[in-house]
Design an enzyme around this catalytic site. Structure first.
Site, PDB file in Angstrom:
ATOM      1  CG  ASP A 103      -3.992 -13.895   3.756  1.00  0.00           C
ATOM      2  OD1 ASP A 103      -4.544 -14.538   2.977  1.00  0.00           O
ATOM      3  OD2 ASP A 103      -3.507 -12.823   4.101  1.00  0.00           O
ATOM      4  NE  ARG A 110      -4.197  -1.996   2.101  1.00  0.00           N
ATOM      5  CZ  ARG A 110      -3.940  -3.479   1.907  1.00  0.00           C
ATOM      6  NH1 ARG A 110      -2.951  -4.221   2.013  1.00  0.00           N
ATOM      7  NH2 ARG A 110      -4.859  -3.851   2.167  1.00  0.00           N
ATOM      8  CB  SER A 133     -10.323  -9.441  -3.307  1.00  0.00           C
ATOM      9  OG  SER A 133      -9.410  -9.111  -2.663  1.00  0.00           O
TER      10      SER A 133
END
Length: 409
Positions: free
Chosen positions: A293, A29, A146
C-alpha cells in the site's frame, strides 16, 4: 468536492503536529471480532469510509448488504456471514467491486461447508450467503493473491466448532497483515500458532475477557507525511499521533524505508516525530511484498526528488481499487516522468522535469489522491475526485492545510 487545485506550497513551520485516526486495517479486524465477541470495547476506531461501511454492515438486518468500494469489508464479511446461522445475505458492492475476484476465499469457505453462491459472474461479487454452522476445520488456500482472504478465515476461525487448520500454498503475501490478525486474536484470548505454512486457530467456546482495545493510528496514512518530510529542507519536523514503535502494521516499514531518504523517526510515548536530517539522492530499490500500500507514496517521492526507483513485490496492486501499477505509470508520465511496469514491478527513471498544473486522475482510489499530494511542494496541480480520500482518511485535505498546503476548490 469534485476536484481541487493544489498550489505550489511550503510548510508554515519547521515543526508541525498532526493526529491521525485509527488504523483501517486494525479497525476492520476488531469490528468483526467485536461482532463475534460483543464484550470487547474498542477505542480510536478509524473514521474512514471503509470502517463506517464495516460497522453499518455488521449491524445491518437487511438481506442485501452493499459495501461499495470497501475491499477489506467484502472479504471479511464474506467469512462473517458464512457463520451467521440462519441468516441469508446478498453481499454486493460498486461496479469496480464486481470486478475484484473473491473466488479463492469462497472456495475455501465452501470447503469448510459454507453455502455461498454467485449472483452474477462466477468468481466475483455479488454473492448470496446462507449462514450455517461449519464443522469442517481443514482447508488449503493460495497464499500469494491477497492476505485478506487468509485474515477473513482466521477472524471467524475461533467460532468454528473445531477451530481451523489453514495450509498456505506458495509464497505468502503480506505476512505482517496475517501476523496482525493473529496478534489481535491473541489479545482477546484466542489461541493460535503459525508454523512454516500452517496456521492453527483453536476453537474458543469459553467467554472472552471483557477488555478495551485501543486501535493504533494508521501507518498507511502516515506515509504521506514521510513523503512530505523527505521533500522538505533539512531540519523540517512533523510529529504524528498515536503510534507505537513495535507496531502490528506492515506499513511501519516506512521507518526503515524513509531513512534512506534522509528522514529520521523518533518515538516518544504515543507519538512519532519525522525529521529531515540529510539529503540522499541515490537510486532506491525496495521489495514491498509485505507493504504494497505504500508503493504509490514511494514512487511519487522518488519522482519528486528526481531519483530512480525499482519497486518489487507489487502483484497485489493489480486487484486494488484500480490497477495501481497502470495508474501510477499513467499519472507520473503526465507529469513528465518515465515509468516501466510489469505484473509485479515498477521502475521509475530519474527525471528533473515536473510539469505544472497537470490534472491527476484518481480512479476511485484514495491512495492515488494522497500519494500525489506531497508533489505540491514542487509544483501546482489538480487532483480529480479529491474526496475519494474519505475511504481511509476523511480529514486529509484539512490536515494538509494546517501545515501550510494551499488548496482551492
Amino acid at each position: 468536492m469534485s476536484s481541487i487545485t493544489l498550489h505550489k506550497s511550503e510548510l508554515k513551520n519547521r515543526k508541525s503536529e498532526i493526529t491521525i485516526t485509527g488504523s483501517k486495517s486494525e479497525s476492520n479486524r476488531l469490528l468483526l471480532l467485536k461482532a463475534l465477541y460483543p464484550e470487547i470495547h474498542l477505542e480510536n476506531i478509524s473514521n474512514s469510509d471503509d470502517s463506517q461501511l464495516m460497522t453499518k454492515a455488521l449491524s445491518s438486518t437487511s438481506d442485501v448488504v452493499d459495501i461499495h468500494h470497501a475491499g477489506t469489508a467484502m472479504r471479511f464479511l464474506t467469512a462473517f456471514f458464512a457463520v451467521q446461522v440462519g441468516r441469508e445475505v446478498t453481499l454486493t458492492g460498486s461496479k469496480r467491486m464486481k470486478e475484484r475476484p473473491i473466488k479463492i476465499l469462497v472456495e475455501a469457505l465452501q470447503a469448510l461447508g459454507a453455502d455461498i453462491n454467485y449472483v452474477e459472474n462466477e468468481g466475483f461479487p455479488p454473492i448470496k450467503i446462507k449462514g450455517k454452522k461449519l464443522t469442517k476445520n481443514k482447508v488449503s488456500l493460495k497464499a500469494n493473491v491477497s492476505s485478506q482472504y487468509i485474515s477473513a478465515l482466521l477472524l471467524i476461525a475461533s467460532k468454528l466448532e473445531n477451530g481451523l487448520e489453514l495450509t498456505l500454498e506458495g509464497e505468502i503475501t503480506s505476512v505482517p497483515y496475517i501476523k496482525m490478525t493473529l496478534r489481535l486474536l491473541d489479545e482477546i484470548g484466542v489461541e493460535s500458532s503459525f508454523i512454516n505454512n500452517t496456521i492453527i486457530v483453536k476453537p474458543n467456546n469459553k467467554k472472552t475477557i471483557a477488555k478495551t482495545l485501543t486501535v493504533e493510528s494508521d501507518w498507511s496514512s502516515a506515509s504521506y507525511y514521510f513523503s512530505i518530510v523527505a521533500l522538505c529542507d533539512i531540519g523540517t519536523e512533523i510529529t504524528l499521533s498515536s503510534y507505537k514503535e513495535n507496531s502490528l502494521q506492515g506499513d511501519s516499514a516506512l521507518v526503515k524505508i524513509y531513512n534512506e531518504f534522509g528522514v529520521e523517526t523518533t518515538f516518544l510515548k504515543n507519538t512519532m516525530t519525522l525529521k529531515k536530517v540529510s539529503h540522499n539522492t541515490s537510486p532506491k530499490t525496495f521489495n514491498l511484498v509485505n507493504a504494497p500500500d505504500i508503493a504509490q507514496t514511494i514512487a511519487v517521492t522518488c519522482f519528486a526528488l528526481g531519483i530512480a526507483c525499482d519497486l518489487k513485490g507489487l502483484h497485489t496492486l493489480k486487484i486494488k481499487e484500480t490497477d495501481r501499477l497502470v495508474a501510477l505509470k499513467t499519472e507520473i508520465e503526465k507529469l513528465g516522468g518515465n515509468v516501466d511496469i510489469s505484473n509485479d514491478t515498477l521502475y521509475l527513471h530519474p527525471s528533473n522535469t515536473i510539469k505544472e498544473m497537470v490534472s491527476i486522475a484518481t480512479y476511485h482510489d484514495h491512495r492515488m489522491a494522497m500519494a500525489f499530494a506531497p508533489l505540491a511542494l514542487k509544483t501546482s496541480m489538480i487532483i480529480e475526485d479529491a474526496m475519494v480520500v474519505s475511504k481511509s482518511y476523511p480529514t486529509f485535505w484539512d490536515d494538509l492545510k494546517t501545515i501550510g498546503f494551499k488548496i482551492s476548490e
